[in-house]
Write a protein that holds these residues in place. Structure first.
Motif, mmCIF file in Angstrom:
data_model
loop_
_atom_site.group_PDB
_atom_site.id
_atom_site.type_symbol
_atom_site.label_atom_id
_atom_site.label_comp_id
_atom_site.label_asym_id
_atom_site.label_seq_id
_atom_site.Cartn_x
_atom_site.Cartn_y
_atom_site.Cartn_z
ATOM 1 N N GLY A 11 0.850 -1.168 0.000
ATOM 2 C CA GLY A 11 0.000 0.000 0.000
ATOM 3 C C GLY A 11 0.893 1.228 0.000
ATOM 4 O O GLY A 11 2.101 1.091 0.166
ATOM 5 N N PRO A 12 0.414 2.417 -0.229
ATOM 6 C CA PRO A 12 -1.006 2.709 -0.406
ATOM 7 C C PRO A 12 -1.529 2.335 -1.797
ATOM 8 O O PRO A 12 -0.744 2.072 -2.699
ATOM 9 N N ARG A 13 -2.845 2.313 -1.888
ATOM 10 C CA ARG A 13 -3.491 2.229 -3.204
ATOM 11 C C ARG A 13 -3.401 3.618 -3.793
ATOM 12 O O ARG A 13 -3.754 4.595 -3.138
ATOM 13 N N MET A 14 -2.920 3.703 -4.985
ATOM 14 C CA MET A 14 -2.690 5.042 -5.538
ATOM 15 C C MET A 14 -2.733 5.050 -7.056
ATOM 16 O O MET A 14 -2.686 4.004 -7.695
#
Lengths: 223, 295
Positions: A11-14
């Motif tokens: 992560g992060p989801r981006m």
């Protein structure tokens, strides 16, 4: 040492391509919009260092315009943020600037809201999508957005801190870090409170209702 | 806390003392430090897996192009080759490699990805795990365990060294991603915690010293292909470990050596676009084309 979670690693989801140049930039301008406290109609981004040199290739420009509209760093619309802003009639501009001895990924955001009020925020994207905001309307401040953060603009008077901390204790909210920054004695000041617990609307409402010495209250959600 | 560990040795000891796999120990640790339910943690990781799958699909089947125009479409080319021709390194290897390239191309085209551990190395883990899962018909629940195993390796490297190219070079960034993927693949195939750490150690040893030299400073070239080779490295190292071959240098010492090598690298070779491929005549010309004369 920070206690790393598995989602700090996966992560992060981006939206790509770069956590510092894209995700961090989106987050910085989203926080700036929160501080502005209203819809933004005009904005100028002063880009420093690596931001100034590489913003086009990294989509930093699109990320900044996305954040100023309130988009999250993982919003699929981020890549079309400039077109979306134009449709909404939001004016934006990028200026390459030397902001002095600051982190290479630093931006100064000067924005005008629908009420006509102008707000200035300076912050850096310090890596991995993490940010540091260090100036608001000419006042030196410092917060990272790693924790739920209460940002309170108030008049520098005795008892101001006690009033706010009383509300937080009523709601069993633990203060992790707290700092107060002021222009000069008795003038404009910022209280920045980073907490271990999430903060709800009721807390914000009560803080706003403390009186006219409390000019504005914003909540910045944790990363 | 019962399940805290600071390095590979402590992680292996915890696994053996409690008769648990790495992913189980990591899950216990996560629940303890966050106070969250294990189901909730697994559910969140499951969403990360779906984003990874979407990015792989998008890069393999759609036309993607980066903002600068430098990369995009290579994953699709490789897919067309392994689907229609006999390849030198085989279908599975090519599919894993193409999947990793797909994610990096989607990243460069401003698509959605999960940093694993970074955006620049985000292709390797999905490339390896999603392909292994497909080949061996593993469920999403099982694949998520692989992601959790991987996160344990990444956590140890982050804690004791670095996963940032700007700090430790590409060996640290794609090296960490590949080590994570190798350990996860070993555990998914039934290997022991020791074997998983041997695979991770072998993976990092194989690319020790690799510099971070992106053209024009963008997460594009050579990053897409470095993710390709990281994927191949992870799969080969996993097979080596599963064969019972050990890393002569233990994982923790390999990580420390990698970190020291990173600190010895001049800044020109740590993501500044001042050395390596970025400083070649072609690299500089591309930089000029993208950013103009100013830089």
């Amino acid at each position: 040492m920070k206690n790393y979670s598995m989602f700090d690693v996966i992560g992060p989801r981006m939206i790509g391509p770069s956590s510092s140049h894209t995700a961090g930039a989106a987050r910085l301008s989203k926080v700036a919009r929160k501080i502005g406290g209203e819809e933004i109609t005009e904005v100028t981004f002063y880009l420093h260092g690596s931001f100034a040199k590489t913003y086009k290739g990294h989509g930093t420009d699109r990320a900044l315009v996305a954040g100023i509209q309130g988009m999250e760093p993982n919003d699929e619309n981020l890549r079309n943020a400039m077109e979306i802003a134009l449709e909404k009639g939001i004016k934006f501009e990028f200026v390459e600037a030397d902001l002095g001895e600051v982190h290479p990924n630093t931006v100064k955001i000067i924005m005008k809201g629908i009420s006509g009020k102008t707000t200035e925020v300076i912050g850096s994207s310090v890596g991995g999508g993490n940010i540091k905001v260090f100036r608001i309307n000419g006042l030196d401040v410092e917060f990272t957005g790693e924790y739920p953060t209460l940002l309170i603009r108030h008049i520098d008077k005795p008892g101001a801190i006690a009033k706010v901390s009383l509300i937080l204790s009523e709601y069993d909210i633990n203060i992790a870090f707290m700092r107060v920054f002021r222009q000069s004695k008795g003038k404009d000041a910022f209280m920045i409170i980073e907490t271990d617990n999430s903060i709800n609307e009721e807390v914000i409402g009560k803080t706003k209702a403390l009186g006219e010495d409390f000019i504005s209250v914003y909540l910045i959600d944790a990363l | 806390m019962d399940f805290e560990f600071n390095n590979g040795r402590e992680c292996i000891d915890l696994c053996n003392q409690n008769n648990k796999k790495i992913w189980e120990v990591m899950l216990e640790r996560e629940a303890a430090i966050t106070g969250k339910e294990k189901n909730e943690i697994i559910h969140y990781m499951m969403d990360n897996l779906q984003i990874m799958k979407n990015a792989v699909r998008k890069g393999l089947y759609e036309d993607v192009k980066s903002v600068s125009g430098l990369v995009g479409g290579d994953a699709k080319k490789l897919r067309e080759r392994y689907e229609n021709h006999k390849t030198l390194s085989g279908y599975r290897m090519n599919k894993a490699v193409a999947s990793a390239m797909a994610v990096l191309e989607v990243n460069a085209a401003m698509g959605q990805i999960v940093a694993a551990p970074t955006a620049g190395s985000s292709g390797i883990l999905p490339g390896v795990l999603i392909t292994v899962a497909e080949s061996f018909e593993l469920s999403d629940e099982e694949t998520v365990r692989g992601l959790i195993t991987a996160s344990a390796i990444g956590y140890i490297i982050t804690r004791n060294a670095t996963v940032a190219g700007a700090e430790g070079g590409c060996q640290a960034e794609t090296g960490a991603a590949a080590a994570m993927a190798a350990a996860a693949a070993v555990e998914l195939m039934g290997g022991s915690p020791e074997q998983a750490f041997h695979a991770a150690a072998i993976t990092i040893k194989n690319i020790m010293g690799l510099v971070c030299d992106p053209i024009a400073g963008l997460v594009e070239a050579p990053c897409v292909k470095r993710n390709a080779i990281g994927t191949a490295n992870a799969l080969i190292s996993a097979d080596i470990a599963l064969a019972g071959i050990e890393s002569i240098i233990p994982f923790d010492e390999v990580v420390e050596a990698m970190y020291r090598v990173g600190r010895m690298m001049p800044c020109e070779l740590r993501e500044t676009a001042l050395g390596g491929l970025a400083a070649t005549p072609t690299g500089l010309e591309i930089q000029k084309r993208i950013f103009g004369e100013q830089k």
